[in-house]
Design a protein around this motif. Structure first.
Motif, PDB file in Angstrom:
ATOM      1  N   VAL A 106      13.668 -37.956  18.590  1.00  0.00           N
ATOM      2  CA  VAL A 106      12.831 -37.068  17.865  1.00  0.00           C
ATOM      3  C   VAL A 106      11.946 -37.847  16.899  1.00  0.00           C
ATOM      4  O   VAL A 106      12.552 -38.646  16.204  1.00  0.00           O
ATOM      5  N   VAL A 107      10.734 -37.868  17.300  1.00  0.00           N
ATOM      6  CA  VAL A 107       9.895 -38.665  16.464  1.00  0.00           C
ATOM      7  C   VAL A 107       8.715 -37.852  15.626  1.00  0.00           C
ATOM      8  O   VAL A 107       8.135 -36.949  16.275  1.00  0.00           O
ATOM      9  N   ASP A 108       8.352 -38.343  14.288  1.00  0.00           N
ATOM     10  CA  ASP A 108       7.274 -37.633  13.774  1.00  0.00           C
ATOM     11  C   ASP A 108       5.706 -37.990  14.623  1.00  0.00           C
ATOM     12  O   ASP A 108       5.482 -39.113  14.836  1.00  0.00           O
ATOM     13  N   LYS A 109       4.875 -36.894  14.691  1.00  0.00           N
ATOM     14  CA  LYS A 109       3.579 -37.209  14.994  1.00  0.00           C
ATOM     15  C   LYS A 109       2.706 -38.187  14.286  1.00  0.00           C
ATOM     16  O   LYS A 109       2.171 -39.137  14.745  1.00  0.00           O
ATOM     17  N   SER A 110       3.266 -38.252  13.214  1.00  0.00           N
ATOM     18  CA  SER A 110       2.087 -39.212  12.231  1.00  0.00           C
ATOM     19  C   SER A 110       2.980 -40.744  12.579  1.00  0.00           C
ATOM     20  O   SER A 110       2.248 -41.829  12.222  1.00  0.00           O
ATOM     21  N   LEU A 111       4.027 -40.811  13.256  1.00  0.00           N
ATOM     22  CA  LEU A 111       4.467 -42.080  13.471  1.00  0.00           C
ATOM     23  C   LEU A 111       4.256 -42.589  14.740  1.00  0.00           C
ATOM     24  O   LEU A 111       4.906 -43.457  15.261  1.00  0.00           O
ATOM     25  N   TRP A 112       3.739 -41.519  15.607  1.00  0.00           N
ATOM     26  CA  TRP A 112       3.422 -41.925  17.033  1.00  0.00           C
ATOM     27  C   TRP A 112       2.791 -43.153  17.331  1.00  0.00           C
ATOM     28  O   TRP A 112       3.380 -44.141  18.455  1.00  0.00           O
ATOM     29  N   PRO A 113       2.036 -43.454  16.687  1.00  0.00           N
ATOM     30  CA  PRO A 113       1.250 -44.929  17.045  1.00  0.00           C
ATOM     31  C   PRO A 113       2.198 -46.002  16.863  1.00  0.00           C
ATOM     32  O   PRO A 113       2.079 -46.943  17.628  1.00  0.00           O
ATOM     33  N   VAL A 137       7.947 -34.120  16.171  1.00  0.00           N
ATOM     34  CA  VAL A 137       7.629 -32.982  14.986  1.00  0.00           C
ATOM     35  C   VAL A 137       6.263 -33.092  14.652  1.00  0.00           C
ATOM     36  O   VAL A 137       5.822 -34.133  14.287  1.00  0.00           O
ATOM     37  N   PRO A 138       5.895 -32.010  14.617  1.00  0.00           N
ATOM     38  CA  PRO A 138       4.237 -31.813  14.219  1.00  0.00           C
ATOM     39  C   PRO A 138       3.914 -32.074  13.028  1.00  0.00           C
ATOM     40  O   PRO A 138       3.377 -31.108  12.068  1.00  0.00           O
ATOM     41  N   ASP A 139       4.299 -33.148  12.392  1.00  0.00           N
ATOM     42  CA  ASP A 139       4.054 -33.465  10.631  1.00  0.00           C
ATOM     43  C   ASP A 139       2.435 -34.004  10.417  1.00  0.00           C
ATOM     44  O   ASP A 139       2.120 -34.272   9.208  1.00  0.00           O
ATOM     45  N   ALA A 140       1.886 -33.940  11.550  1.00  0.00           N
ATOM     46  CA  ALA A 140       0.132 -34.056  11.346  1.00  0.00           C
ATOM     47  C   ALA A 140      -0.477 -33.292  12.339  1.00  0.00           C
ATOM     48  O   ALA A 140       0.206 -32.869  13.373  1.00  0.00           O
ATOM     49  N   PRO A 141      -1.700 -33.153  12.170  1.00  0.00           N
ATOM     50  CA  PRO A 141      -2.460 -31.949  12.889  1.00  0.00           C
ATOM     51  C   PRO A 141      -2.678 -32.537  14.323  1.00  0.00           C
ATOM     52  O   PRO A 141      -2.508 -33.764  14.562  1.00  0.00           O
TER      53      PRO A 141
END
Ligand code: ADP
Length: 540
Positions: free
Chosen positions: A115-122, A140-144
């Protein structure tokens, strides 16, 4: 004769059931890119049950590892509940580790789902490209913006599922969570918590002589959910009905201040460097009126006595120092005064500022000297701290580390003394002690003293090689902004001279803009030792 009491397993499902039946109206608030999202524990538990359905459909089975690569937020809390409750193992990944360490850890743990945050995707994308075990990624959609291709959207996944009603009665000794130590020496090591250990550890946080988390608290864990179970705070809050406030990915001092203003927590927790950076903003905040905090829980490294004093007198909030390790769940000891200290007066209370406190009920401690024998609890004799108890690790995951675990005791690698009341004072980690001419110099004690200089913001002391003495102390000092370029080496040494034995006086002082920090915000002495390994110490 055996007792005749019920033996229901102490598992995380107890915490879930209690939260949904008794604390359903209590809330968890998360700072997001769209403002503050507030959910009740009732909603969190319902969503958790949907998460379990979704994870089962994805193919997660009891014993599988489900990793999180996330900031502190509501969805992470749902994973804290859902993953262990379905019998799987929650593996909290440290988002600040180097890519190579993350690759090692994910493969070592054989994480099946992440489970990974979108903001940490890079960051995650690079790790994902190098690991083979992960079969599904939930974002997790924590960024647009949309979820990256090939991933599942956490919110869509939950919205489309019905909540599971029956949860398995997981045996209390089954694994609930996995957390790797940062691996300052060698590869990171996995600490595998059981349901029972996490349950009992949560209770320890609710004791009045510990931090006494209760229904009337509202807790802001600044400590990441991936740093040793966020010190047990999430489960303790769900159990008691204390509310939670999560900063999400908004971790700047300004954002944290806004969190404090808006949600008015009664308790906040973080490592000393967090509180150093918040000192000035909080002093100013206090000018506007008293803060909502009744206490600050602080540990992970020694809390500088000057910092404690400043919070008490200038911010109006006491810092409660705790000591522990990933291997100890982590709460092992905590510094609260005894009634006797209060009777003995201000000096006795003052002296507690250099103490990591007494072990909490449920943890036993012993002090073992160089000769392998137990050292006296006289406040002077030093030895290695060893601990045991139901929430202390008995070994590492898939790792032979017999030298760390001896006849049922965990060897912590921390050198300390313990006084007659049972209060311990950590002198150092074994590897950080400065070994000068066969004697030890405590870097923690020197740092505490240097940081009590009014022009010093931070100070780290390391041993640097010396031809005659093996090692001599070097003080690495960060001046306060108004003292930059002004503070001198002599000023620091003159300040220390009357306070320490002559041979403890650092041989040199270097000034830095910042002390390098580890992935969990502690002074990174490994980096400093490397940087200054060839530092030429002045002749004495
Ligand atoms: P890491 O090894 O990544 O730092 P841990 O958080 O498990 O991971 O570190 C545990 C160590 O942190 C302890 O063994 C001790 O050296 C140090 N520590 C924790 N709390 C304190 C404290 N209050 N005072 C001094 N040292 C502390």
């Amino acid at each position: 004769m055996r007792g005749l009491m019920q033996t229901l397993p102490l598992n995380i499902a107890w915490i879930l059931r209690r939260a949904e039946r008794l604390q359903a109206k209590k809330t968890v608030a998360t700072r997001t890119h769209e403002g503050t999202a507030v959910a009740t524990y009732g909603q969190v538990c319902e969503r958790t049950r949907k998460l379990v359905t979704a994870l089962r459909e994805i193919g997660v089975r009891p014993g599988d590892r489900v990793a999180t690569f996330s900031w502190n937020h509501q969805q992470h809390l749902e994973c804290y509940l859902g993953v262990p409750c379905m019998g799987a193992v929650l593996h909290t990944l440290n988002i600040r580790l180097f890519e190579k360490d993350l690759v090692f850890i994910v493969e070592h743990a054989e994480d099946k789902v992440v489970v990974v945050d979108k903001s940490l995707w890079p960051v995650w994308e690079k790790v994902a490209a190098r690991v083979r075990c992960v079969q599904a990624t939930i974002v997790v959609p924590d960024a647009p913006g949309p979820a990256p291709p090939g991933t599942l959207d956490y919110e869509e996944l939950i919205a489309a599922r019905s909540p599971v009603r029956e949860l398995p009665e997981v045996d209390e000794n089954e694994a609930a969570a996995l957390c790797y130590t940062s691996g300052t020496t060698g590869n990171p090591k996995g600490v595998l918590y059981s349901h029972r250990s996490n349950y009992l550890h949560s209770l320890a946080l609710t004791m009045a002589d510990a931090i006494g988390i209760s229904e009337s608290d509202r807790v802001l864990p600044i400590v990441p959910l991936f740093h040793a179970n966020a010190w047990g705070l999430p489960y303790a809050c769900l159990l008691t009905g204390a509310e939670l406030v999560f900063p999400g990915r908004h971790m700047s001092p300004q954002s944290l201040l806004e969190c404090l203003r808006e949600r008015r927590p009664s308790l906040a927790a973080g490592v000393p460097s967090v509180w150093t950076s918040l000192l000035e903003p909080l002093k100013q905040e206090k000018e506007r009126g008293p803060l909502s905090l009744r206490a600050i829980l602080c540990g992970g490294s020694a809390v500088p006595p000057a910092l404690q004093k400043a919070y008490e007198s200038e911010v109006g909030v006491p810092i409660v120092q705790a000591w522990g390790m990933t291997e100890t769940s982590p709460l092992a000891s905590l510094c609260c005064p005894l009634a006797a200290h209060r009777e003995r007066g201000p000096e006795a209370l003052d002296a507690l500022r250099t103490s990591q406190g007494r072990v909490v009920p449920g943890v036993e401690i012993r002090l073992v000297g160089d000769d392998g024998k137990e050292a006296a609890w006289d406040g002077r004799s030093q030895g290695e701290i060893q601990v045991r108890g139901p929430w202390i690790a008995s070994s590492y995951y898939k790792e032979d580390a017999r030298e760390k675990f001896q006849d049922g005791w965990l060897r912590t690698g921390d050198v300390a003394s313990i006084d007659g009341d049972g209060y311990m004072r950590i002198a150092d980690r074994t590897k950080d002690l400065v070994k000068s001419g066969g004697e030890w110099i405590s870097s923690v004690a020197l740092e505490g003293l240097i940081m009590s200089h009014p022009s010093v913001a931070e100070a780290a002391v390391i041993g640097v090689p010396h031809p005659k003495w093996d090692e001599r102390p070097l003080a690495c000092v960060v001046p306060r902004p108004d003292a930059r370029g002004r503070l001198t080496r002599e000023e620091i040494l003159d300040f220390l001279r009357p306070k320490v034995a002559k041979w403890w006086l650092p041989d040199d002082v270097v000034f830095l803009d910042e002390v390098p920090k580890t992935s969990v915000g502690k002074f990174d002495k490994k980096v400093l030792r490397e940087r200054f390994k060839n530092h030429a110490l002045p002749e004495k």
